[in-house]
Design a protein around this motif. Structure first.
Motif, short mmCIF file in Angstrom:
data_model
loop_
_atom_site.label_atom_id
_atom_site.label_comp_id
_atom_site.label_asym_id
_atom_site.label_seq_id
_atom_site.Cartn_x
_atom_site.Cartn_y
_atom_site.Cartn_z
N ARG A 258 -20.90 -18.25 -12.70
CA ARG A 258 -20.63 -19.82 -12.67
C ARG A 258 -21.28 -20.51 -11.37
O ARG A 258 -22.07 -21.31 -11.40
N ARG B 282 -24.51 -14.63 -20.93
CA ARG B 282 -24.65 -15.68 -21.63
C ARG B 282 -23.13 -16.08 -22.07
O ARG B 282 -22.88 -17.50 -22.11
N GLN C 96 -21.74 -20.03 -20.44
CA GLN C 96 -21.48 -21.01 -21.52
C GLN C 96 -20.21 -21.73 -21.26
O GLN C 96 -19.11 -21.23 -21.07
N SER C 97 -20.27 -23.15 -21.55
CA SER C 97 -19.07 -24.07 -21.39
C SER C 97 -19.04 -24.81 -22.76
O SER C 97 -19.99 -25.25 -23.26
N HIS C 98 -17.72 -25.22 -23.02
CA HIS C 98 -17.48 -26.08 -24.02
C HIS C 98 -17.06 -27.45 -23.78
O HIS C 98 -16.38 -28.42 -24.52
N PRO D 279 -20.66 -24.39 -27.66
CA PRO D 279 -21.11 -23.05 -27.36
C PRO D 279 -22.15 -22.54 -28.08
O PRO D 279 -22.27 -22.69 -29.32
N ARG D 280 -23.29 -21.88 -27.42
CA ARG D 280 -24.25 -21.10 -28.25
C ARG D 280 -23.51 -19.99 -29.08
O ARG D 280 -24.17 -19.56 -30.07
N TYR D 281 -22.69 -19.45 -28.52
CA TYR D 281 -22.02 -18.18 -29.27
C TYR D 281 -20.68 -18.30 -29.57
O TYR D 281 -19.84 -18.75 -28.57
N ASN E 148 -29.96 -16.37 -18.43
CA ASN E 148 -29.25 -17.50 -18.83
C ASN E 148 -30.09 -18.72 -19.41
O ASN E 148 -29.73 -19.54 -20.33
#
Length: 307
Positions: free
Chosen positions: A40, A140, A144-146, A152-154, A242
């Motif tokens: 991060r 990845r 990722q953050s929500h 999220p991508r995944y 990323n």
């Protein structure tokens, strides 16, 4: 592990590989929040801060992540991380002694520095090509953050493998292999060779016995040297892996963009959590590795005697 004394047992290659894999997984489980904090901090500054959240320091990043996205987020990507250690660390560490012997010429009484470095380069390079997809998915998921409606991508580890392979291409699972190869060759050589030399010096000079305190000190020194040399390649690797398709045309483009936009200090973003993670990871892994392979060897000898 290396620089054997007369009292050392001589584990088989299989025992070394199993011991390295199990020890690396144990170290990963314990230190994974530090790795997430490092990722991060490394990607901070890559995009405009739309969420209004900035990460400051190791504890600050961990605390902020836990408060805003939940404590479980600190372990996002852990399954891929464990898959990475099983496919990566077990080979680069477990095969190190055997490859080192291969590079040692017959007239040498002990492996030379060149043999040690060559072994580190070889096992590190081979392990990267095998374990790169797990690295891509791990980074990845950690990145990722929500927050603030960001979808999220995944949804999980295997979902990430499938989406990356189907929407970007199967080759994208090996995205960032070049900077990761550079990073891991540096890490493998520095980590294993420094540990090897430090342990050998402590034992030869009778400063410490070949036991836990010696392994702990050697691993800590190896962790610091490794972090210092690998940080620039690690940051570029994280940013490139990323990035969405088309953001950077190449690895050098990613590095130059970082340099122009954020300055040379960008290459050492996340240094403190990276050091804390690598130092603690090294200590846990090497101490566990040394003890586990000895115990497995004792068990094997007991079975042999019984039969």
């Amino acid at each position: 592990m290396v620089s054997p004394t007369a009292s050392d047992v001589h584990p088989t290659m299989g025992i070394k590989i199993v011991s390295a894999g199990v020890s690396a997984c144990l170290a990963d489980v314990i230190t994974f929040p530090l790795d997430t904090a490092k990722v991060r901090l490394q990607i901070q500054g890559e995009f405009p801060v739309s969420s209004g959240i900035t990460y400051k320091g190791v504890l600050g990043t961990i605390t902020t992540l836990a408060k805003t996205e939940g404590p479980v987020k600190l372990y996002s990507g852990l399954p891929a991380g464990l898959q990475r250690q099983i496919s990566f660390a077990s080979l680069r560490i477990g095969l190190y002694d055997s490859v080192q012997e291969f590079f040692t010429s017959g007239n040498e009484t002990a492996p030379s520095l060149g043999s040690k470095i060559s072994a580190g380069l070889t096992t590190g390079g081979v392990a990267v090509f095998i374990g790169q997809p797990t690295e891509v998915v791990k980074v990845r998921l950690q990145a990722q953050s929500h927050l603030h409606g960001l979808k999220p991508r995944y949804t999980g580890t295997y979902n990430a493998y499938r989406i990356i392979a189907t929407t970007e291409s199967f080759r994208s699972l090996w995205k960032g292999t070049t900077p990761n190869l550079l990073r891991n060759v540096i890490i493998n050589c520095t980590e294993l060779v420094t540990y090897d030399l430090m342990k050998g010096a402590l034992v030869r000079n009778k400063i410490l016995e070949d036991d836990v305190p010696c392994h702990l000190l050697s691993a800590f020194v190896a962790g610091f040297c490794t972090t210092l040399l690998s940080s620039p390649a690690d940051v570029v690797k994280t940013r490139f892996i990323n990035s969405p398709p088309g953001q950077y045309t190449s690895v050098p483009s990613c590095a130059m963009t970082m340099l122009h936009k954020e300055g040379p200090s960008a290459f050492f973003k996340g240094f403190v959590p990276s050091f804390l993670r690598l130092a603690s990871w090294n200590v846990i892994m090497f101490v566990s590795f040394e003890q586990l392979k000895r115990e497995l060897m004792k068990s094997r000898q007991t079975v042999d005697c019984a039969t």
